[in-house]
Structures are given as C-alpha cells and as structure tokens.
Write a protein that holds these residues in place. Structure first.
Motif, PDB file in Angstrom:
ATOM      1  N   HIS A  62       0.476  -1.013   0.034  1.00 25.95           N
ATOM      2  CA  HIS A  62       0.139   0.359   0.035  1.00 25.95           C
ATOM      3  C   HIS A  62       1.107   1.241  -0.503  1.00 25.95           C
ATOM      4  O   HIS A  62       1.492   1.428   0.909  1.00 25.95           O
ATOM      5  N   HIS A  64       1.494   5.823  -1.842  1.00 24.37           N
ATOM      6  CA  HIS A  64       1.099   6.513  -3.156  1.00 24.37           C
ATOM      7  C   HIS A  64       2.583   6.904  -3.743  1.00 24.37           C
ATOM      8  O   HIS A  64       2.443   8.269  -2.476  1.00 24.37           O
ATOM      9  N   HIS A 211      -8.760   2.241   1.580  1.00 30.51           N
ATOM     10  CA  HIS A 211      -8.306   2.649   3.048  1.00 30.51           C
ATOM     11  C   HIS A 211      -9.856   2.319   4.153  1.00 30.51           C
ATOM     12  O   HIS A 211     -10.367   2.172   3.806  1.00 30.51           O
ATOM     13  N   HIS A 248      -4.555  -0.359   5.795  1.00 32.43           N
ATOM     14  CA  HIS A 248      -4.567  -0.297   7.544  1.00 32.43           C
ATOM     15  C   HIS A 248      -5.687  -1.466   8.211  1.00 32.43           C
ATOM     16  O   HIS A 248      -4.639  -2.334   9.059  1.00 32.43           O
ATOM     17  N   ASP A 299       2.666   3.102   3.094  1.00 36.36           N
ATOM     18  CA  ASP A 299       1.679   4.032   2.552  1.00 36.36           C
ATOM     19  C   ASP A 299       2.594   5.577   1.938  1.00 36.36           C
ATOM     20  O   ASP A 299       3.687   4.733   1.653  1.00 36.36           O
TER      21      ASP A 299
HETATM   22 ZN   LIG Z   1      -2.891   5.356   2.030  1.00 35.27          ZN
END
Ligand SMILES: [Zn+2]
Length: 432
Positions: A62, A64, A211, A248, A299
């Motif tokens: 996960h 970005h 998420h 998460h 993340d």
């Molecule tokens: Zn995220």
C-alpha cells in the motif's frame, strides 16, 4: 533464449530456510527456471551474489508513490489536520508531470531498497503506469475515487473513472501492471455511490483496494450513520464480496477480524504511517491467527517518510509485539513472509518466493557489513538488521533493474533533480 544466473550466494527459500544455491532465471518468460546447488547451472549472463543473500523482491502492498514530492513537507500532526491543512492543498496543485516525476523518484527509491512490486492509490494513473513500465517493476494501480465535497455529477464521474482506469490499464507493461477499483475510504465515498458502483466493479471481476479502519475517529461516525461497524458496512455494500484488500485495518474488533477471514479480505498493514500519525496499533497477530492475509505497505512517503520495506518489516514486528503485549508475536519469519509472499498474494502476482516457476523477482542483499555480522540467523537479519541500502542487485521479471548499486532503468541523478525541482515549484504554487 536469454538466461541470467544469480550465482555464488545463499538463497532464502519459501519455507524460510537458507541454503547455498544458484538461481537461474529466464529473461524471456520472466520466471525462475531452477534453483540448484552451486556450479550446476549455466546462464548467458551472471549476477554476482558472493557474500550475498538472494531474497524474493519485496512487495509494498500500500503506497501513494508520487507522494515522494511531499516528503518532509509537514510532519508531527494527526491524520485529519495533516490532510486538510497540509497535504490536500498541495495535492490540488499537482500536474500530470509532477506525478510522473514523483512516481519515478519513488520507484528509484524502491529499486534501490529491493522492492519489485507495489500497490498504488492515486490519480493521473496513466503517468504512474508509464513510470512502472520504464522501471521494469510490477504494480497494482488504480484511480482513487472521492465523493465528499463533490456534487452528484462530480462524484459519479470519479467512481466511473476508477472503473474506466482499472479496465484500461489492466495488463499494461507486458502484463506487469494489474489494476484495482478504488473507493478512497468508507467515509470519503458516499453510500449511494458505493451501492451503485461496487456491483459494477464486481461484475467486471476487478480487485478492490480501499482505506478502512485507519483511525478511531472514523469508526464512530460510520457506526452512528449506518448502525454497524465499518467492515460490516463495507460488507453490506458489497465491498468484501470481491478480491479485496483494505489498507490499515487498525481499529478492527473481533467481529471484523472474523469477517475479514470469512470473506477472504486481505489487509495491507502500514506500521510506520500508523505510528507517525498516531493512528493506533493494528492487531496483526490476531489477524494472522484468524487466517487473514496480511501484507506490509509503507503508505505514502509523506507519512513515513521513506519507502524502505526493510524499515517497514522491523516496524511491523516491533509494533505487532506491542499491540499483542507479547514479544513472541509477529516474529521475524512472519514479517518476511508478509513483505514477500503475502504481499504478492494480495496484489495477485506469482512472485514473493524463490522457486522454479515463480516470477523472477528478487533482490541480493550484501551481507558484508558490520551491522550484519555475525550471521546466526539471516531471517532475523532481514527483519531486524538489514537496511534498504544493503541491497546490491534488484531483478524483476528476469530483468536487472539495479546492478552493483547502479540503477539501470533510470538516469537516477536526472530523476532526483527533476523531482526536487518540481517539488519546490509545487509548494511555491500552493503557497501563492
Ligand atoms: Zn494510504
């Protein structure tokens, strides 16, 4: 027929044993051909693994990736304030060229630290797909839909774009790119839109990445509005009916852990981000004990602040012990599996293990270092002592992405310079 021999090192096998072996990979098929005793295999080209440990390429479940441009821009704030005051105003100024530059920077950082696959959530996904193609890596990509703050037309356009992008980019980069349908979260996409668009994604057999249960603050409003826990609500709108993983999964109760297991829904655990934003401690050992597939993600770089999956493995082990109040919880072998085979399972790739027939995605760790001496237990080292900078070579799909610490797929200095320039101009625009 071109074959690459990774020779002279020790190899981490899928059962977490380590043996002296050579690994032969096909650059035509992109698969591992054989793993055998030293000196028994031949290749057209060689990669020197002397004093090294060959491991599966790490899977960042996960991230970005383009958020590298926002690295260090704002720290030390809770999630809501950080997003609203710092991150979203700058993201509103991002251009396609910025996202390309940020993605390339992040991919170079990943290659340098032994990561060969990522699952990304963002926008301007075509740019990210092209960067992944050039990087030679594997990725699960998608357009992240948000409906809060938009009128009905804008909201529906966002979800439609998430479907369209998933359809359009699936199979890009010679099949190294897969796609996911991405409602941003259970609080940022309205119920009526989930009820309309999730069945469409399921009809097309699209994987789903969102998420969920990240902070305690997002749980109560969902319970108030829908009369059920967040993941029960997610299940009610169909989100857990497909090939789904949630990022998460911090604030999950026992009924939600059971629901994740029953619906075969995975979790991308992001320990550094959860600690930095003080979001909480995911009950990782409980999730694993219930049979949930848990991978590890960094993340975005703005909440981490790097993309080094070795840091993330260590954080996952440490935080998992604190969460369980048990030093034996989330042990070294477990975090190594989470960062390799489990991550590959979540993303739907045939990588994450060094064995004949698997994707030829691997990294060679340099063991010749004071912090890796002595070598009582190399699995322990992977979880607790190796850094991303210890990676000597990185290979994905049989192609060498980094050889002897030189990235071969990008001009690294140009990528860094371009990203730094674009990040500076971006912040200037956001502040003006
Ligand atoms: Zn995220």
């Amino acid at each position: 027929m071109s074959e690459l021999l990774v020779t002279g090192g020790q190899v981490l096998r899928p059962d977490l044993t380590v043996e002296r072996a050579d690994v032969l990979v096909s650059q035509d098929s992109g698969d591992i051909v054989a793993v055998d005793e030293p000196g028994t295999l031949d290749g057209d080209d060689e990669l020197d693994a002397e004093n090294g440990l060959v491991i599966p390429g790490l899977v960042n479940a996960h991230t970005h990736v383009a958020m590298t441009l926002l690295r260090g821009l704002a720290d030390d704030k809770p999630l809501d304030a950080w997003l609203q005051e710092d991150i979203w105003p700058v993201e509103a100024e991002l251009t396609a060229e910025d996202i390309r530059a940020g993605a390339e920077l992040g991919l170079v950082e990943m290659i340098r630290s032994g990561t060969t696959a990522l699952s990304d959530m963002y926008f301007e996904v075509e740019e990210i797909a092209e960067a992944v193609d050039q990087a030679g890596m594997r990725a699960a990509l998608g357009f992240t839909a948000v409906t809060v703050g938009k009128d009905d037309e804008g909201a529906r356009a966002d979800l439609q774009e998430s479907l369209d992008v998933a359809r359009k980019l699936d199979g890009r980069a010679d099949g190294r790119v897969r796609t996911t349908f991405q409602p941003h979260s259970l609080t940022t996409v309205g119920e009526e839109y989930l009820r309309e668009f999730v069945p469409k994604a399921l009809d097309e057999d699209l994987s789903i990445h969102l998420h969920a249960n990240e902070t305690a603050d997002e749980v109560a409003p969902i319970v108030d509005e829908h009369g059920m826990r967040p993941l029960a609500y997610a299940d009610d709108v169909g989100l857990l009916d497909g090939d789904t993983y949630v990022a998460h999964g911090v604030h999950v109760d026992d009924s939600e852990i059971d629901l994740l297991a029953e619906t075969d829904t995975g979790v991308a655990h992001c320990p550094a981000s959860n600690m930095k934003l003080a979001s909480g401690m995911a009950p990782v050992q409980d999730l694993l004990d219930a049979g949930v597939t848990v991978g590890i993600g960094t993340d975005g770089a703005a909440s981490n602040n790097d993309l080094d999956m070795f840091d993330e493995m260590r954080d996952a082990a440490m935080l998992g012990k604190l969460a369980a109040d048990d030093a034996s919880a989330v042990d070294a072998g477990t975090v190594v599996e989470m960062a390799t085979a489990n991550g590959a399972d979540l993303l739907g790739f045939d990588s994450g293990r060094i064995e004949a027939g698997a994707n030829a995605d691997l990294a060679v760790i340099d063991l010749d270092a004071p912090h890796l001496t002595p070598a009582h237990d190399l699995v322990s080292h992977l979880a607790y002592a190796v850094h991303g900078s210890d990676v000597r070579h990185t290979v994905c799909d049989g192609e060498v992405l980094m050889r002897d610490r030189t990235v071969e797929v990008f001009d690294e200095v140009a990528v860094r310079d371009r990203a730094a320039e674009r990040a500076a101009a971006l912040v200037e625009r956001a502040e003006s």
